[in-house]
Design a protein around this motif. Structure first.
Motif, PDB file in Angstrom:
ATOM      1  N   VAL A 107      43.158  40.327  43.869  1.00 55.46           N
ATOM      2  CA  VAL A 107      41.827  39.944  43.381  1.00 55.46           C
ATOM      3  C   VAL A 107      41.172  41.146  42.707  1.00 55.46           C
ATOM      4  N   SER A 111      40.249  41.589  38.703  1.00 57.54           N
ATOM      5  CA  SER A 111      38.871  41.805  38.257  1.00 57.54           C
ATOM      6  C   SER A 111      38.749  43.049  37.396  1.00 57.54           C
ATOM      7  N   SER A 121      38.266  33.226  36.453  1.00 62.45           N
ATOM      8  CA  SER A 121      37.609  32.761  37.674  1.00 62.45           C
ATOM      9  C   SER A 121      38.465  31.789  38.493  1.00 62.45           C
ATOM     10  N   THR A 124      41.170  33.852  40.193  1.00 63.63           N
ATOM     11  CA  THR A 124      40.550  34.597  41.290  1.00 63.63           C
ATOM     12  C   THR A 124      40.342  33.686  42.492  1.00 63.63           C
ATOM     13  N   LYS A 125      39.839  32.491  42.211  1.00 63.64           N
ATOM     14  CA  LYS A 125      39.588  31.534  43.296  1.00 63.64           C
ATOM     15  C   LYS A 125      40.903  31.204  44.002  1.00 63.64           C
ATOM     16  N   ASN A 128      41.957  34.219  46.131  1.00 62.77           N
ATOM     17  CA  ASN A 128      41.083  34.336  47.297  1.00 62.77           C
ATOM     18  C   ASN A 128      41.421  33.278  48.343  1.00 62.77           C
ATOM     19  N   PHE A 214      36.237  31.105  52.223  1.00 67.07           N
ATOM     20  CA  PHE A 214      36.490  30.529  50.914  1.00 67.07           C
ATOM     21  C   PHE A 214      37.039  29.114  50.997  1.00 67.07           C
TER      22      PHE A 214
ATOM     23  N   ARG B 146      27.956  36.174  43.850  1.00 67.53           N
ATOM     24  CA  ARG B 146      29.309  36.336  43.301  1.00 67.53           C
ATOM     25  C   ARG B 146      30.242  36.951  44.336  1.00 67.53           C
ATOM     26  N   VAL B 147      29.739  37.943  45.095  1.00 67.08           N
ATOM     27  CA  VAL B 147      30.569  38.566  46.127  1.00 67.08           C
ATOM     28  C   VAL B 147      31.034  37.494  47.120  1.00 67.08           C
ATOM     29  N   ARG B 148      30.139  36.566  47.440  1.00 68.64           N
ATOM     30  CA  ARG B 148      30.473  35.507  48.407  1.00 68.64           C
ATOM     31  C   ARG B 148      31.335  34.403  47.799  1.00 68.64           C
ATOM     32  N   SER B 149      31.281  34.250  46.478  1.00 67.06           N
ATOM     33  CA  SER B 149      32.022  33.174  45.837  1.00 67.06           C
ATOM     34  C   SER B 149      33.508  33.493  45.759  1.00 67.06           C
ATOM     35  N   SER B 150      34.353  32.455  45.880  1.00 65.59           N
ATOM     36  CA  SER B 150      35.793  32.700  45.812  1.00 65.59           C
ATOM     37  C   SER B 150      36.250  32.997  44.390  1.00 65.59           C
ATOM     38  N   SER B 151      35.418  32.685  43.395  1.00 66.97           N
ATOM     39  CA  SER B 151      35.850  32.878  42.011  1.00 66.97           C
ATOM     40  C   SER B 151      35.578  34.269  41.464  1.00 66.97           C
ATOM     41  N   PHE B 152      35.070  35.148  42.303  1.00 69.38           N
ATOM     42  CA  PHE B 152      34.738  36.506  41.857  1.00 69.38           C
ATOM     43  C   PHE B 152      35.308  37.530  42.833  1.00 69.38           C
ATOM     44  N   PRO B 153      35.319  38.812  42.416  1.00 68.89           N
ATOM     45  CA  PRO B 153      35.769  39.860  43.348  1.00 68.89           C
ATOM     46  C   PRO B 153      34.921  39.869  44.634  1.00 68.89           C
ATOM     47  N   ASN B 154      35.436  40.532  45.667  1.00 75.64           N
ATOM     48  CA  ASN B 154      34.798  40.414  46.979  1.00 75.64           C
ATOM     49  C   ASN B 154      33.986  41.619  47.417  1.00 75.64           C
ATOM     50  N   GLY B 158      33.096  45.666  42.843  1.00 79.02           N
ATOM     51  CA  GLY B 158      34.047  44.821  42.110  1.00 79.02           C
ATOM     52  C   GLY B 158      33.328  43.863  41.175  1.00 79.02           C
ATOM     53  N   GLN B 162      33.143  44.437  36.937  1.00 75.70           N
ATOM     54  CA  GLN B 162      34.091  43.533  36.286  1.00 75.70           C
ATOM     55  C   GLN B 162      33.795  43.560  34.773  1.00 75.70           C
ATOM     56  N   PRO B 163      34.822  43.816  33.937  1.00 74.76           N
ATOM     57  CA  PRO B 163      34.542  43.940  32.502  1.00 74.76           C
ATOM     58  C   PRO B 163      33.831  42.702  31.953  1.00 74.76           C
ATOM     59  N   TYR B 164      32.887  42.920  31.080  1.00 68.26           N
ATOM     60  CA  TYR B 164      32.133  41.873  30.373  1.00 68.26           C
ATOM     61  C   TYR B 164      31.225  41.032  31.274  1.00 68.26           C
ATOM     62  N   TYR B 201      25.573  32.590  37.773  1.00 66.69           N
ATOM     63  CA  TYR B 201      25.500  33.013  36.366  1.00 66.69           C
ATOM     64  C   TYR B 201      24.048  33.058  35.937  1.00 66.69           C
TER      65      TYR B 201
END
Lengths: 452, 229
Positions: A107, A111, A121, A124-125, A128, A214, B146-154, B158, B162-164, B201
């Motif tokens: 992950v 990133s 995304s 990543t999901k 995770n 997650f 975002r930290v808590r979301s599975s779709s982003f770094p933890n 991070g 994250q670029p961009y 977002y």
């Protein structure tokens, strides 16, 4: 010399001088231009060389992440395959833990790649969830002492298929990469970045429901604390104004409805500095007013008294203060619901009080809204004495019963507080098994104060 | 003559643009070397030291709490008046040298125990310094969501790097020093405040060009930012 000649002489002299000036100007301009050109070229050359160096070093960092990802996805795929044929407990636990570790490393590699976050995304999901699910299974196997069930194995093998396709797409790119091609050029897609689309389109992996942060169930949980009928936004406004100091009441107006995991009304003043957010059933989610400088200098005790009577006034009964910290003239006080002498940590409300005006400047009830419900609190099967016998050697020990969140569940615990070498600790022991559920170390003791 | 002047002007412009790139770096490094000043909104151990000193010398009568509020400002002003310094209520290098205390460099005097909190404050300052206070808390809350979301770094770093992901991180504004308001907004978000109700977002509807981001379900608008899931 005739007057005519004199005139000619003067004209001649005049022409001569102006030609001289022109020549001088030409020389100056030429010299200046050449110097400028020289400096610009030197500067340009230096910058280009610098940029080239920077670009290469940056690209190498992206390549490192790319190769980590390629290898790691491959490793996960192989580990998942091994699990599908393994039949023994110890091997399964080891492999699951390996997958968990690998996935969380991937992950962070992912990133660091130079692509827009929405491109990666889904991948990543996926990573995770693989890691989280593997961790959950490893914990379950350790606790229950058994092996993976057929349905767990089938979930794992469909997760493996996703790894296979990500890995294939990443490898395809590696094999086709041309000289002079930079990962940096694919920030918006194309090239290797297309590998991440495979998780979107080609494979539909199962929705994972398990006890982990997650888990798909966790990401879509419903708030238990929302009760009662939906009210109108006008009725909401009259509730909202009662939560504010009188000077803001006139200016507050309805701003609109917010739809998230719950529906809510937002009320603000014209500048947006004062805001109240209520559920559509009229329950408080959050309230904020701006911090103003005042002449008071209140202690923690004063602030807690102010916050407690405010909560009482707006209808929060049986709330107990557990923690207070002061930053920049603002006291943050955490309250939890208390039922039959047991602290219910999931039902938490936070209050901000200005130490210089003594006014409540913020309230936040999200945790309470999500978890507050009538509970059947189980009886503790272990005595407090039994627990205290097993604790490490600490000073100023005290303990009390509480309910703490543990993934999707809640556990009845003894909260034991104690000090070792000036450090303060909270240890949470499961009140029926005696297992340590969590250990908290109070890090910045200067800023926070425990309210026992 | 005018023409020459024009040419020289153009030349000078070329010089400054070429030289500018090098200059920028020098100025930036000079900034980080500069000494810290203590003023309204500062807090921490050094403020306690200032308050203790003022109290001992009979300029300050309130409690030594490490928070630079109005009372401390007034005490500093009184001190400055007495010693013939510029009366601005700020403890800079001159006032500090009169007081006999060293201010140290900016890096060693962070009042934050946690580097995560400081990083979060920097993002808030870089991304939302012109926004209303709740808009600042909202930006910090998006980072934490975002930290808590599975779709982003933890981790916070991070997510932030994250670029961009954040314009102000990509263009270097992240390196500006956060002000008190950004710090307390970050603190609020760490303490659980989330005016966005869980958004991951946000964008500025006047400048955002991405069609993708505009397709996300909008939850709320605070100041110039639209927050979405």
């Amino acid at each position: 010399m005739t007057p005519d000649n004199i005139y000619n002489e003067m004209v001649y002299h005049h022409h001569d001088r102006s030609r001289c000036v022109k020549r001088n100007t030409f020389v100056i301009v030429t010299v200046l231009l050449s110097v400028a050109l020289l400096l610009t070229s030197v500067g340009w050359l230096a910058t280009t060389q610098d940029n080239e160096g920077y670009r290469n070093r940056l690209e190498n960092m992206y390549l490192e992440s790319y190769h980590d990802l390629l290898d790691g996805v491959n490793d996960i795929e192989i580990s998942l395959d091994k699990l599908s044929i393994s039949t023994t407990h110890a091997y399964q636990v080891d492999t699951l833990e390996e997958i968990h570790l690998k996935a969380s490393m991937l992950v962070s590699s992912l990133s660091r790649l130079s692509v827009y976050d929405q491109t990666t995304s889904n991948t990543t999901k996926y990573l995770n969830q693989v890691g989280d699910y593997a961790y959950y299974l490893a914990t379950r196997l350790t606790r229950d002492g058994d092996t993976l069930t057929p349905s767990e194995k089938s979930s794992l093998s469909s997760l493996g298929e996703v790894s296979t396709s990500i890995g294939m797409a990443l490898r395809e790119y590696r094999d086709s990469v041309q000289a002079g091609e930079y990962l940096l050029d694919y920030s918006t897609g194309g090239g290797y970045a297309d590998a991440f689309d495979t998780v979107d389109s080609s494979i539909d992996y199962p929705t994972l429901i398990y006890d982990g942060p997650f888990s798909d169930s966790r990401q879509n949980k419903t708030p238990l604390g929302i009760v009662g009928d939906v009210i109108s936004s006008e009725d909401g406004l009259s509730i909202a104004t009662t939560l504010l100091p009188s000077r803001y009441r006139e200016e507050l107006s309805y701003r609109g409805e917010m739809h998230t995991l719950y529906d809510s009304y937002l009320y603000t003043t014209p500048t947006g500095d004062v805001s109240v957010n209520l559920t559509t059933t009229g329950q408080l989610i959050s309230m904020d007013i701006p911090y103003e400088e005042g002449s008071k200098d209140l202690s923690t005790r004063d602030c807690v008294a102010i916050a407690s009577s405010y909560l009482e006034e707006i209808g929060y009964k049986s709330m107990r203060e557990v923690w207070c910290s002061i930053y920049y003239g603002t006291a943050y006080i955490n309250y939890v619901y208390e039922s039959d002498g047991v602290l219910i940590y999931p039902d938490m409300v936070k209050v901000k009080v200005s130490t210089s005006t003594g006014e409540v400047i913020g309230v936040e009830c999200i945790s309470y809204i999500f978890s507050h419900t009538s509970r059947d609190i189980p009886r503790a099967t272990l005595d407090e004495e039994e627990i205290l016998l097993s604790i490490p050697d600490m000073q100023n020990v005290s303990s009390r019963l509480c309910i703490v969140p543990d993934d999707d569940d809640e556990v009845l615990c003894y909260e034991v507080y104690g000090e070792i070498d000036e450090y303060k600790y909270f240890i949470y022991y499961d009140a029926s098994t005696g297992m340590e559920i969590n250990i908290l170390k109070v890090i910045d003791s200067e800023d926070g104060e425990l309210l026992l | 003559m005018k023409k020459i002047f024009g040419i020289v002007c153009i030349l000078l412009c070329t010089f400054t643009t070429v030289g500018g790139a090098y200059l920028k770096e020098t100025v930036a490094s000079a900034d980080t070397q500069s000494v810290v000043v203590y003023k309204y909104g500062s807090s921490g151990a050094k403020v306690k030291q200032i308050q203790t000193l003022l109290k001992n010398q009979g300029f300050y009568f309130s409690s030594v709490d490490g928070i630079y509020g109005t009372l401390t400002v007034n005490a500093v002003k009184k001190y400055q008046r007495t010693y013939g310094l510029t009366v601005d209520g700020i403890v800079g290098s001159k006032t500090a040298s009169y007081m006999g205390i060293s201010l140290g460099s900016s890096s060693s005097n962070s009042s934050f125990g946690s580097s995560d909190l400081y990083l979060l404050a920097k993002v808030v300052y870089a991304e939302a310094r012109g926004e209303p206070y709740s808009g600042k808390v909202a930006v910090a809350a998006v980072v934490l969501n975002r930290v808590r979301s599975s779709s982003f770094p933890n981790t916070i770093s991070g997510v932030v790097y994250q670029p961009y992901a954040f314009t102000a991180v990509d263009d270097g504004q992240i390196n500006l020093s956060p002000d008190a308001s950004a710090k307390s907004a970050a603190q609020d978000a760490i303490n659980g405040w989330d005016p966005t109700g869980g958004c991951i977002y946000y964008y500025n509807p006047r400048t955002a060009t991405s069609k993708w981001i505009r397709s996300r379900p909008v939850v709320t608008t605070i100041g110039n930012h639209t927050f979405c899931l």
